[in-house]
Design an enzyme around this catalytic site. Structure first.
Site, PDB file in Angstrom:
ATOM      1  N   TYR A 134       5.886  11.506  40.872  1.00 41.41           N
ATOM      2  CA  TYR A 134       5.072  12.718  40.816  1.00 41.41           C
ATOM      3  C   TYR A 134       5.780  13.808  40.021  1.00 41.41           C
ATOM      4  CZ  TYR A 134       7.946  15.111  44.374  1.00 41.41           C
ATOM      5  OH  TYR A 134       8.969  15.721  45.045  1.00 41.41           O
ATOM      6  N   LYS A 167      11.833  10.671  40.373  1.00 41.72           N
ATOM      7  CA  LYS A 167      11.030  11.562  41.231  1.00 41.72           C
ATOM      8  C   LYS A 167       9.929  10.769  41.918  1.00 41.72           C
ATOM      9  CE  LYS A 167       9.068  16.227  41.032  1.00 41.72           C
ATOM     10  NZ  LYS A 167       9.796  16.783  42.158  1.00 41.72           N
ATOM     11  N   GLU A 181      21.854  18.164  47.235  1.00 42.25           N
ATOM     12  CA  GLU A 181      20.829  19.138  46.835  1.00 42.25           C
ATOM     13  C   GLU A 181      20.029  19.557  48.064  1.00 42.25           C
ATOM     14  OE1 GLU A 181      18.089  17.148  44.086  1.00 42.25           O
ATOM     15  OE2 GLU A 181      18.430  15.278  45.153  1.00 42.25           O
ATOM     16  N   LEU A 205      18.059  14.838  41.907  1.00 46.16           N
ATOM     17  CA  LEU A 205      16.970  14.935  40.945  1.00 46.16           C
ATOM     18  C   LEU A 205      17.410  15.883  39.822  1.00 46.16           C
ATOM     19  CD1 LEU A 205      13.978  14.055  40.498  1.00 46.16           C
ATOM     20  CD2 LEU A 205      13.400  16.379  41.177  1.00 46.16           C
TER      21      LEU A 205
END
Ligand code: PMP
Length: 286
Positions: free
Chosen positions: A33, A150, A182, A206
């Site tokens: 996505y 992702k 993260e 990411l």
């Protein structure tokens, strides 16, 4: 006004939009996505998101359902049909709906990928949270090892948000071997002695599109940037901290695991970067 969503070539009212129960996104989380932000009716950093989408698809041997030019047209059509001035556009590509549930990937010629897009109207530039700053907790990073792709496997990040909520906080920073990877849906930064420190790119995180832009703007503004892993202890002892993502831009963090950073209010570096990011992104929005 009923929201109009895009499903495999059609623009339909949201209550009429349908995807098969055999869709691999539903059965296997076999999908990727992107989320892009819209300000004043224009998309921020479309090229960056299109590039990352292409990379995610390639890493998973998944066919792109449309060209990136066609994808931009779909974004624009969807914005027009929903009169979206400010908010986000969510897009998801899955490996489509096979005839049955089978772990093996289907032949992409026989089973086309599924493409869905929808808009989310929301005020994002004027953010009360950005004025106050967020509180985060640290949690163990229990995600899979290809966080650079992702994918729609967002269960652990969802659990992390719930753990944060239960602790009376806004979000969680994930920690592996003592080092921050993260945030649940954002990249993490600390500032110490004027230096901006954020984890280097690898499969562990990411590759944020906002991260790339913010680091570029920081360097252009002569700020010192160090891309390396930092420990959660280092973070708690930092002068300030912040996160970045397409939908929150630059968002200050004022507390980590109950420890206040600086004077407990949003830091100067984070606030300045938020301002620069918003100014610069507006200039290049399409
Ligand atoms: N890390 C994770 C785990 C995320 O989910 C996101 C947002 N999708 C980000 C970082 C930030 O990426 P971007 O700036 O491209 O939104």
């Amino acid at each position: 006004m009923t929201r109009i969503v895009y499903v495999n070539g059609d623009y339909v009212p949201e209550d009429q939009a349908k995807v098969s129960v055999f869709d691999r996104g539903f059965l296997f989380a076999d999908g990727v996505y992107e989320v892009t932000s819209v300000l004043e009716g224009k998309i921020l950093d479309f090229d960056g998101h299109a590039r990352r989408l292409t990379r995610s698809l390639n890493e998973l041997d998944m066919a792109a359902p449309v060209t990136m030019d066609e994808l931009l047209d779909i974004h624009r059509e969807l914005m027009a049909r929903n009169d979206l001035q400010e908010g986000m556009i969510y897009l998801q590509v899955t490996r489509g709906a096979d005839a049955d549930r089978d772990f093996a990937f289907p032949d992409p010629v026989k089973v086309p990928s599924t493409l869905v897009l929808f808009t989310q109207a929301k005020s994002i530039a004027e953010s009360p949270a950005a004025k106050k700053g967020l509180k985060v907790i640290s949690i163990e990073d229990q995600r899979w090892a290809r966080r650079d792709i992702k994918t729609v496997q967002l269960l652990y990040p969802s659990m992390g948000k719930m753990m944060a909520k239960a602790a009376g906080c806004d979000d969680a920073w994930m920690v592996e071997d003592g080092h921050v990877t993260e945030g649940t849906s954002n990249n993490a930064y600390i500032v110490k002695d004027g230096k901006i420190i954020t984890r280097h790119l690898s499969n562990d995180i990411l590759h944020g599109i906002t991260r790339a832009a913010v680091l570029r703007f920081a360097k252009e503004a002569q700020m010192v940037v160090e891309e390396r892993a930092f420990t959660i202890d280092e973070a708690k002892d930092a002068d300030e901290a912040f996160i970045t993502s397409a939908s929150t831009f630059v968002m200050p963090i004022v507390e980590i695991d109950g420890a206040s950073l600086g004077d407990g209010t949003p830091g100067a570096v984070a606030m300045r970067l938020r301002e620069i990011y918003l100014d610069e992104s507006r200039k290049t929005a399409i």
